[in-house]
Motif scaffolding. Structure first.
Motif, PDB file in Angstrom:
ATOM      1  N   PHE A   1      36.089  32.012  38.093  1.00  0.00           N
ATOM      2  CA  PHE A   1      36.930  33.152  37.776  1.00  0.00           C
ATOM      3  C   PHE A   1      36.421  34.383  38.508  1.00  0.00           C
ATOM      4  CE2 PHE A   1      36.812  30.385  34.088  1.00  0.00           C
ATOM      5  CZ  PHE A   1      38.148  30.191  33.810  1.00  0.00           C
ATOM      6  N   PHE A   2      37.337  35.310  38.791  1.00  0.00           N
ATOM      7  CA  PHE A   2      36.979  36.595  39.376  1.00  0.00           C
ATOM      8  C   PHE A   2      37.555  37.682  38.477  1.00  0.00           C
ATOM      9  CE2 PHE A   2      36.669  33.710  42.924  1.00  0.00           C
ATOM     10  CZ  PHE A   2      35.491  34.126  43.525  1.00  0.00           C
TER      11      PHE A   2
ATOM     12  N   GLU B   1      46.073  29.038  41.964  1.00  0.00           N
ATOM     13  CA  GLU B   1      45.357  30.146  41.335  1.00  0.00           C
ATOM     14  C   GLU B   1      46.259  30.782  40.280  1.00  0.00           C
ATOM     15  OE1 GLU B   1      44.398  32.884  44.441  1.00  0.00           O
ATOM     16  OE2 GLU B   1      42.813  31.609  45.235  1.00  0.00           O
ATOM     17  N   VAL B   2      45.631  31.353  39.249  1.00  0.00           N
ATOM     18  CA  VAL B   2      46.383  31.997  38.175  1.00  0.00           C
ATOM     19  C   VAL B   2      45.796  33.379  37.928  1.00  0.00           C
ATOM     20  CG1 VAL B   2      47.126  31.852  35.776  1.00  0.00           C
ATOM     21  CG2 VAL B   2      46.774  29.765  37.088  1.00  0.00           C
TER      22      VAL B   2
ATOM     23  N   LEU C   1      41.184  36.386  37.672  1.00  0.00           N
ATOM     24  CA  LEU C   1      41.792  35.418  38.581  1.00  0.00           C
ATOM     25  C   LEU C   1      41.089  34.085  38.404  1.00  0.00           C
ATOM     26  CD1 LEU C   1      43.743  34.828  40.965  1.00  0.00           C
ATOM     27  CD2 LEU C   1      41.832  35.388  42.473  1.00  0.00           C
ATOM     28  N   ARG C   2      41.841  33.068  38.028  1.00  0.00           N
ATOM     29  CA  ARG C   2      41.275  31.719  37.876  1.00  0.00           C
ATOM     30  C   ARG C   2      41.545  30.938  39.148  1.00  0.00           C
ATOM     31  NH1 ARG C   2      43.427  26.513  36.403  1.00  0.00           N
ATOM     32  NH2 ARG C   2      41.766  25.227  35.553  1.00  0.00           N
TER      33      ARG C   2
ATOM     34  N   LYS D   1      32.065  37.756  39.704  1.00  0.00           N
ATOM     35  CA  LYS D   1      32.351  36.329  39.821  1.00  0.00           C
ATOM     36  C   LYS D   1      31.772  35.650  38.581  1.00  0.00           C
ATOM     37  CE  LYS D   1      31.209  32.318  42.652  1.00  0.00           C
ATOM     38  NZ  LYS D   1      30.446  31.879  43.836  1.00  0.00           N
ATOM     39  N   ILE D   2      32.608  34.902  37.875  1.00  0.00           N
ATOM     40  CA  ILE D   2      32.192  34.199  36.657  1.00  0.00           C
ATOM     41  C   ILE D   2      32.312  32.713  36.906  1.00  0.00           C
ATOM     42  CG2 ILE D   2      32.670  33.842  34.219  1.00  0.00           C
ATOM     43  CD1 ILE D   2      33.939  36.669  34.223  1.00  0.00           C
ATOM     44  N   THR D   3      31.201  32.001  36.739  1.00  0.00           N
ATOM     45  CA  THR D   3      31.189  30.549  36.911  1.00  0.00           C
ATOM     46  C   THR D   3      30.909  29.915  35.563  1.00  0.00           C
ATOM     47  OG1 THR D   3      30.291  30.870  39.137  1.00  0.00           O
ATOM     48  CG2 THR D   3      30.189  28.646  38.213  1.00  0.00           C
ATOM     49  N   GLY D   4      31.873  29.160  35.078  1.00  0.00           N
ATOM     50  CA  GLY D   4      31.746  28.523  33.775  1.00  0.00           C
ATOM     51  C   GLY D   4      31.328  27.081  33.895  1.00  0.00           C
ATOM     52  N   ALA D   5      30.407  26.658  33.049  1.00  0.00           N
ATOM     53  CA  ALA D   5      29.973  25.256  32.972  1.00  0.00           C
ATOM     54  C   ALA D   5      30.669  24.656  31.753  1.00  0.00           C
ATOM     55  CB  ALA D   5      28.463  25.170  32.845  1.00  0.00           C
ATOM     56  N   MET D   6      31.749  23.941  32.000  1.00  0.00           N
ATOM     57  CA  MET D   6      32.560  23.408  30.910  1.00  0.00           C
ATOM     58  C   MET D   6      31.953  22.102  30.399  1.00  0.00           C
ATOM     59  SD  MET D   6      34.382  25.952  31.163  1.00  0.00           S
ATOM     60  CE  MET D   6      35.534  25.766  29.857  1.00  0.00           C
TER      61      MET D   6
END
Length: 127
Positions: A101-102, A120-121, A111-112, A87-92
């Motif tokens: 994201f996964f 989802e994409v 997977l976004r 699991k990826i968590t981005g701080a934009m």
């Protein structure tokens, strides 16, 4: 002597609990796909948003998201869910909205999870 033991124990605790999951270099690549069209209900009217090209680039310490011609950047954290999924968590920085994201290591896909009402994409790794 007690001070030395205390300093060693506290430094060990910081190192042990401060460890984060790192992605291997082979997964730090670009992933691309298409964000499908969707509709937004603005109360009195429904606005249709056209599909857009989507590219996510993972670097060692940063994450870049390109939606159409707009590029966002930020940092990310990684959590291991299973042996083959992260699991990826981005701080934009530009939006302040966290990107989720996964990463599937087996299929080399990303997977976004879209922010409502975005769908989802599924993004494929660019070779």
């Amino acid at each position: 002597m007690k001070i030395i033991v205390f300093l060693f124990a506290t430094s060990f605790a910081f190192v042990a609990f401060g460890q984060t999951v790192k992605l291997k270099k082979k997964y730090l690549k670009a992933y691309d796909g298409t964000l499908p069209s969707y509709s937004i209900n603005l109360g009195e009217e429904i606005v249709k948003v056209n599909s857009e090209y989507l590219k996510v680039t993972l670097k060692k310490d940063s994450l870049f998201v390109l939606v159409g011609k707009v590029k966002y950047g930020g940092t990310y954290k990684v959590e291991k869910i299973t042996k083959k999924e992260y699991k990826i968590t981005g701080a934009m920085e530009e939006t302040g909205i966290p990107a989720l994201f996964f990463l599937d290591l087996k299929n080399k896909t990303l997977l976004r999870k879209g922010v409502f009402p975005q769908p989802e994409v599924l993004l494929q790794k660019v070779e």
